[in-house]
Write a protein that holds these residues in place. Structure first.
Motif, PDB file in Angstrom:
ATOM      1  N   VAL A 134       0.776  -1.279   0.359  1.00 27.91           N
ATOM      2  CA  VAL A 134      -0.076  -0.229  -0.014  1.00 27.91           C
ATOM      3  C   VAL A 134       0.943   1.080  -0.244  1.00 27.91           C
ATOM      4  O   VAL A 134       0.829   2.341  -0.765  1.00 27.91           O
ATOM      5  CB  VAL A 134      -0.579  -0.047   0.935  1.00 27.91           C
ATOM      6  N   GLY A 135       1.283   1.206   0.844  1.00 25.77           N
ATOM      7  CA  GLY A 135       2.696   2.417   1.024  1.00 25.77           C
ATOM      8  C   GLY A 135       3.583   2.405  -0.212  1.00 25.77           C
ATOM      9  O   GLY A 135       3.929   3.645  -0.999  1.00 25.77           O
ATOM     10  N   ALA A 136       3.771   1.521  -0.746  1.00 24.88           N
ATOM     11  CA  ALA A 136       4.707   1.803  -2.311  1.00 24.88           C
ATOM     12  C   ALA A 136       3.876   2.182  -3.019  1.00 24.88           C
ATOM     13  O   ALA A 136       4.791   3.408  -3.995  1.00 24.88           O
ATOM     14  CB  ALA A 136       5.711  -0.007  -2.497  1.00 24.88           C
ATOM     15  N   ALA A 137       2.719   2.147  -3.240  1.00 26.75           N
ATOM     16  CA  ALA A 137       2.026   2.190  -4.571  1.00 26.75           C
ATOM     17  C   ALA A 137       1.698   3.396  -4.328  1.00 26.75           C
ATOM     18  O   ALA A 137       1.541   4.162  -5.528  1.00 26.75           O
ATOM     19  CB  ALA A 137       0.608   1.683  -4.350  1.00 26.75           C
ATOM     20  N   ASP A 151      14.571   6.984  -9.513  1.00 30.52           N
ATOM     21  CA  ASP A 151      15.773   5.867  -8.534  1.00 30.52           C
ATOM     22  C   ASP A 151      14.933   6.489  -7.238  1.00 30.52           C
ATOM     23  O   ASP A 151      15.827   5.810  -6.824  1.00 30.52           O
ATOM     24  CB  ASP A 151      16.774   6.596  -9.090  1.00 30.52           C
ATOM     25  N   LEU A 152      13.838   6.657  -7.167  1.00 28.66           N
ATOM     26  CA  LEU A 152      13.390   5.993  -5.309  1.00 28.66           C
ATOM     27  C   LEU A 152      14.002   4.594  -5.018  1.00 28.66           C
ATOM     28  O   LEU A 152      13.160   4.433  -5.175  1.00 28.66           O
ATOM     29  CB  LEU A 152      12.501   6.984  -4.942  1.00 28.66           C
ATOM     30  N   ASP A 153      14.783   4.802  -3.669  1.00 28.26           N
ATOM     31  CA  ASP A 153      15.402   3.774  -2.976  1.00 28.26           C
ATOM     32  C   ASP A 153      13.797   2.963  -1.917  1.00 28.26           C
ATOM     33  O   ASP A 153      13.072   3.664  -0.766  1.00 28.26           O
ATOM     34  CB  ASP A 153      16.485   3.485  -2.204  1.00 28.26           C
ATOM     35  N   MET A 154      13.189   2.242  -3.160  1.00 27.74           N
ATOM     36  CA  MET A 154      11.660   1.923  -2.830  1.00 27.74           C
ATOM     37  C   MET A 154      11.963   1.305  -1.130  1.00 27.74           C
ATOM     38  O   MET A 154      10.923   1.254  -0.759  1.00 27.74           O
ATOM     39  CB  MET A 154      10.795   1.165  -3.698  1.00 27.74           C
ATOM     40  N   LEU A 158      10.378   2.981   2.135  1.00 30.80           N
ATOM     41  CA  LEU A 158       9.093   2.549   2.933  1.00 30.80           C
ATOM     42  C   LEU A 158       9.821   2.550   4.453  1.00 30.80           C
ATOM     43  O   LEU A 158       8.951   2.355   5.635  1.00 30.80           O
ATOM     44  CB  LEU A 158       9.468   1.353   2.628  1.00 30.80           C
ATOM     45  N   ASP A 159      10.822   2.194   4.815  1.00 31.59           N
ATOM     46  CA  ASP A 159      11.501   1.936   6.366  1.00 31.59           C
ATOM     47  C   ASP A 159      11.344   3.208   6.839  1.00 31.59           C
ATOM     48  O   ASP A 159      11.120   2.959   8.125  1.00 31.59           O
ATOM     49  CB  ASP A 159      12.321   1.742   6.368  1.00 31.59           C
ATOM     50  N   VAL A 160      12.191   4.435   6.461  1.00 27.69           N
ATOM     51  CA  VAL A 160      12.606   4.885   6.675  1.00 27.69           C
ATOM     52  C   VAL A 160      10.306   6.539   6.708  1.00 27.69           C
ATOM     53  O   VAL A 160      10.764   7.215   7.952  1.00 27.69           O
ATOM     54  CB  VAL A 160      12.581   6.545   5.531  1.00 27.69           C
ATOM     55  N   LEU A 161       9.960   5.828   6.230  1.00 29.35           N
ATOM     56  CA  LEU A 161       8.735   6.116   6.564  1.00 29.35           C
ATOM     57  C   LEU A 161       7.748   5.668   7.592  1.00 29.35           C
ATOM     58  O   LEU A 161       7.220   6.430   9.281  1.00 29.35           O
ATOM     59  CB  LEU A 161       7.555   6.333   5.692  1.00 29.35           C
ATOM     60  N   ALA A 188       9.549  13.530   6.668  1.00 32.50           N
ATOM     61  CA  ALA A 188      10.192  12.839   5.265  1.00 32.50           C
ATOM     62  C   ALA A 188       9.978  13.332   4.254  1.00 32.50           C
ATOM     63  O   ALA A 188      11.099  12.374   2.844  1.00 32.50           O
ATOM     64  CB  ALA A 188       8.673  11.559   5.649  1.00 32.50           C
ATOM     65  N   LEU A 189       9.333  14.627   3.458  1.00 27.89           N
ATOM     66  CA  LEU A 189       9.210  14.600   2.483  1.00 27.89           C
ATOM     67  C   LEU A 189      10.869  15.184   1.928  1.00 27.89           C
ATOM     68  O   LEU A 189      11.347  14.967   0.866  1.00 27.89           O
ATOM     69  CB  LEU A 189       8.234  16.157   2.755  1.00 27.89           C
TER      70      LEU A 189
END
Length: 197
Positions: A134-137, A151-154, A158-161, A188-189
């Motif tokens: 859900v977060g990745a979407a 090129d975001l490290d997905m 997700l860990d950072v969020l 986070a932004l």
């Protein structure tokens, strides 16, 4: 003409909800190890057969109830902006982790995961994996809108969020002040390299 099923052939939603509520309450009151099918059935006001019609074992019952409870609380935010999506997602995560019952259940589940690698793997896949998708979407939509770099490290994103919220609420058991979500979203932004955030 086929007969409409009756009795044991029908899993009545109100019975399933009573059982689900009983499982969560028993987990909060007794913990994973001491929870019994008998106690759940008694609290739900049903026979044990009602539980076994739905799940084959205590472990399967707990996994299903906790997964349903957890996954349905993952915000599928689509506000049109990354800032708005992050705010809804992070608030939903806080609400999940501070839920009156779940906040009492989670530490015991984490301890059980350390003792039971199979349960841990199932939780990672069925709860963590679904919530992360859900977060990745959400992040993929932000990339498509040009708000995040392509090129975001997905995995890292997700860990950072999620990690700061888990660390603060579960590990440190510190409160989330009224402005906590807004401060965390702003942080986070910047961490994600958001454009115009």
């Amino acid at each position: 003409m086929a007969r409409t099923p009756t009795g044991a052939a029908v899993l009545q939603p109100e019975v399933t909800q009573a059982i689900t509520d009983a499982v969560l309450q028993e987990l909060a009151d007794q913990g994973y190890g001491r929870l019994s099918m008998e106690a759940v059935a008694k609290r739900a006001g049903v026979g044990k057969s009602a539980l076994y019609r739905r799940w084959r074992s205590k472990d399967e019952m707990i996994a299903a109830v906790v997964t349903e409870f957890s996954v349905t609380r993952a915000a599928e935010a689509d506000t049109g902006s990354l800032r708005g999506d992050l705010r809804e997602t992070m608030q939903a995560l806080i609400d999940w982790l501070t839920h009156p019952l779940f906040s009492r259940i989670l530490p015991d589940l984490v301890a059980e995961d350390a003792r039971n690698p199979e349960r841990s793997r199932n939780a990672r896949e069925n709860i963590g994996g679904l919530r992360r998708e859900v977060g990745a979407a959400m992040l993929r939509r932000a990339i498509a809108r040009g708000e995040l770099p392509e090129d975001l490290d997905m995995e890292m994103a997700l860990d950072v969020l999620a990690a700061p919220i888990y660390w603060r609420l579960v590990v440190r058991q510190a409160p989330a002040e009224p402005d906590y979500v807004d401060r965390l979203v702003a942080y986070a932004l910047r961490a994600l390299g958001a454009q115009g955030g």
